[in-house]
Design an enzyme around this catalytic site. Structure first.
Site, short mmCIF file in Angstrom:
data_model
loop_
_atom_site.label_atom_id
_atom_site.label_comp_id
_atom_site.label_asym_id
_atom_site.label_seq_id
_atom_site.Cartn_x
_atom_site.Cartn_y
_atom_site.Cartn_z
N LYS A 1 0.83 -1.20 0.00
CA LYS A 1 0.00 0.00 0.00
C LYS A 1 0.88 1.26 0.00
O LYS A 1 0.64 2.20 -0.77
CB LYS A 1 -0.92 0.00 1.23
CG LYS A 1 -2.20 0.73 0.96
CD LYS A 1 -3.33 0.30 1.85
CE LYS A 1 -4.56 1.09 1.42
NZ LYS A 1 -5.71 0.90 2.28
N LYS B 1 -2.96 -14.04 -10.91
CA LYS B 1 -3.51 -14.68 -9.72
C LYS B 1 -4.95 -14.22 -9.47
O LYS B 1 -5.23 -13.02 -9.53
CB LYS B 1 -2.65 -14.31 -8.50
CG LYS B 1 -3.13 -15.01 -7.24
CD LYS B 1 -2.54 -14.44 -5.98
CE LYS B 1 -3.37 -14.96 -4.81
NZ LYS B 1 -3.08 -14.36 -3.55
N LYS C 1 -9.90 -10.86 -5.49
CA LYS C 1 -10.94 -9.81 -5.50
C LYS C 1 -10.37 -8.48 -5.92
O LYS C 1 -11.00 -7.72 -6.65
CB LYS C 1 -11.51 -9.63 -4.09
CG LYS C 1 -12.57 -10.61 -3.73
CD LYS C 1 -12.98 -10.41 -2.29
CE LYS C 1 -11.85 -10.75 -1.34
NZ LYS C 1 -12.07 -11.96 -0.55
P1 ADP Z 1 -8.50 -12.15 -2.25
O1 ADP Z 1 -7.09 -12.14 -2.82
O2 ADP Z 1 -9.49 -12.43 -3.30
O3 ADP Z 1 -8.81 -10.89 -1.47
P2 ADP Z 1 -8.15 -13.38 0.30
O4 ADP Z 1 -6.88 -12.62 0.47
O5 ADP Z 1 -9.31 -13.01 1.14
O6 ADP Z 1 -8.56 -13.35 -1.24
O7 ADP Z 1 -7.81 -14.93 0.49
C1 ADP Z 1 -8.46 -15.82 1.36
C2 ADP Z 1 -7.74 -17.16 1.33
O8 ADP Z 1 -7.76 -17.71 0.00
C3 ADP Z 1 -6.25 -17.03 1.69
O9 ADP Z 1 -5.86 -18.16 2.44
C4 ADP Z 1 -5.57 -16.97 0.35
O10 ADP Z 1 -4.27 -17.41 0.39
C5 ADP Z 1 -6.46 -17.88 -0.49
N1 ADP Z 1 -6.43 -17.44 -1.89
C6 ADP Z 1 -6.95 -16.29 -2.39
N2 ADP Z 1 -6.74 -16.18 -3.72
C7 ADP Z 1 -6.07 -17.31 -4.07
C8 ADP Z 1 -5.55 -17.81 -5.31
N3 ADP Z 1 -5.71 -17.14 -6.45
N4 ADP Z 1 -4.91 -18.98 -5.31
C9 ADP Z 1 -4.76 -19.70 -4.17
N5 ADP Z 1 -5.22 -19.29 -2.98
C10 ADP Z 1 -5.86 -18.11 -2.91
#
Ligand code: ADP
Ligand code: TRP
Length: 322
Positions: free
Chosen positions: A110, A190, A193
Site C-alpha cells: 500500500k 492470480k 478480489k
Molecule cells: P482475495 O485475494 O481475493 O482478497 P483473500 O486474500 O481473502 O482473497 O484470500 C483468502 C484465502 O484464500 C487465503 O488463504 C488466500 O491465500 C487464499 N487465496 C486467495 N486467492 C487465491 C488464489 N488465487 N490462489 C490460491 N489461494 C488463494
C-alpha cells in the site's frame, strides 16, 4: 492437534479461496480438532460499510457450511465474537518490532503505491498472530500469501515466551497445498478480489458460463496446435478433472483443431457439476437462517472457552492481574 484458520469476509468466495484455502479446511476437519473463523475484524481494514460487512460475514458462514464444513466436526465462529483475541493482540503488540511489521506485504504494498495506510492495516499481522496463538494452534492451513504472517506469529510467540521465561504460546506451522498454491483468474494473473478477475463459487448458471467464456486466451487459430500448460483455461480445468480427463484435453490442445471456446465449455461443465451439491445445500441453509446463527453461536462459545484459558496464561506470565 489443533488446526486453525480464518478467512476474511471481504466479498463472495471465489475459486482461488476454495482451492487455495477452503478445500483444505474441509479436508482437515475429519482428522484434527479444527477451529475456523470468519475474520470480520480483519475485514474492517478494507470494508467501511456496516451493511456490506454484515452481509459478507453472513454469506461466508453460509458458503462454508454449504461447501462441506461440518459443525459436528469443526468449530465455526465469527472472529469478533471472541473479544479475548483483541486483548491478546495488545499483549503481543508489546513484543512486536516496528521493523517486522514494516516488512509485511499488505502494508508495504500500500505504501509502495503511495496510498495512505492506517494503524489497523499496519498491525494486521499482530491481530492475526493473536487469532492463531489464542487457541494453541499447531497447524494453520492457508494460501501461499499468508506464510509471511505465520512467520510473524512464530516470531512474536517466541519473543513473548523468551521475555517472560515460560512456554506461554504454542508455535504454529503453516500448511500450503502446493499443487493449487496459485489459482489463476480470468485474465491469467492470480485470482483475487482486488484484481477483479474472480470466478465466484456460487454463481447462477448463466453468469458462471459468461465468466468462464470471458477468460483471456491468445489468438492462436482454431486449427493450430496449442500449449495447454500456458493456457489459463486448461490450468483451471485441471482443478476439476482427474488425470485421465486432463490428459485427454491436453491431447486435444496439442493436436490442433480445437478452439478455446470448446475448452471453456468443458471447463464450465466440470465446474458446474463439481459445485452442484454445494449449491443445493446452500439453498437449504438460506431457507434456515436460524440454523446458521446457532452454529456460529455454539462455535463462539467453544472458541471463547479456549481463548480465555490461553489469555489467562499469558496475563499471568507477564504480570497482569493479581
Ligand atoms: P482475495 O485475494 O481475493 O482478497 P483473500 O486474500 O481473502 O482473497 O484470500 C483468502 C484465502 O484464500 C487465503 O488463504 C488466500 O491465500 C487464499 N487465496 C486467495 N486467492 C487465491 C488464489 N488465487 N490462489 C490460491 N489461494 C488463494
Ligand atoms: N489474513 C488472512 C487472509 O487474508 C485471514 C486470517 C485472519 C487468518 N486471521 C487468521 C488466517 C488466522 C489464518 C489464521 O487470508
Amino acid at each position: 492437534m489443533r488446526v486453525l484458520s480464518g478467512i476474511q469476509p471481504t466479498g463472495r468466495f471465489h475459486w482461488g479461496n476454495y482451492f487455495g484455502a477452503i478445500r483444505q479446511y474441509i479436508a482437515l476437519q475429519h482428522h484434527e480438532q479444527a477451529f475456523y473463523f470468519i475474520a470480520d475484524l480483519h475485514a474492517l481494514t478494507t470494508i467501511n460499510s456496516a451493511e456490506d460487512l454484515r452481509t459478507y460475514t453472513w454469506e461466508a458462514a453460509v458458503d462454508l457450511l454449504a461447501l462441506g464444513l461440518d459443525p459436528a466436526q469443526a468449530t465455526l465462529f465469527r472472529q469478533s465474537d471472541v473479544p479475548e483475541v483483541t486483548e491478546l493482540t495488545w499483549l503481543l503488540m508489546t513484543v512486536t518490532q516496528m521493523s517486522l511489521l514494516e516488512k509485511c506485504h499488505a502494508y508495504k504494498d500500500k505504501i509502495a503505491k503511495g496510498l495512505p495506510a492506517d494503524a489497523g492495516l499496519f498491525t494486521y499481522p499482530v491481530l492475526m498472530a493473536a487469532d492463531i496463538l489464542a487457541y494453541d494452534s499447531d497447524l494453520v492451513p492457508v494460501g501461499q500469501d499468508q506464510i509471511q504472517h505465520i512467520e510473524v506469529t512464530r516470531d512474536l510467540a517466541q519473543r513473548f515466551n523468551h521475555r517472560f521465561g515460560s512456554e506461554v504460546f504454542v508455535l504454529p506451522s503453516p500448511q500450503v497445498l502446493e499443487s493449487t498454491a496459485k489459482v489463476l483468474g480470468t485474465d491469467g494473473e492470480k485470482m483475487s478480489k482486488s484484481y477483479g478477475n474472480t470466478i465466484e463459487i456460487f454463481l447462477p448458471t448463466k453468469k458462471l458460463r459468461k465468466k468462464i467464456m470471458s477468460i483471456k486466451t491468445d489468438s492462436t487459430p482454431v486449427e493450430s496446435p496449442k500449449d495447454p500448460e500456458t493456457c489459463a483455461v486448461f490450468t483451471l480445468f485441471k482443478l476439476f478433472a482427474d488425470d485421465t480427463a486432463q490428459d485427454e484435453l491436453a491431447a486435444r490442445y496439442r493436436a490442433g483443431g480445437m478452439g478455446y471456446g470448446e475448452a471453456k465449455q468443458a471447463l464450465f461443465e466440470r465446474a458446474e457439476a463439481y459445485f452442484a451439491a454445494a449449491n443445493e445445500r446452500r439453498a437449504q441453509l438460506e431457507a434456515n437462517p436460524q440454523e446458521v446463527e446457532d452454529v456460529l453461536q455454539a462455535g463462539a462459545r467453544r472458541a471463547r472457552e479456549k481463548a480465555r484459558a490461553v489469555l489467562d496464561r499469558a496475563r499471568a506470565a507477564c504480570g497482569l492481574g493479581r
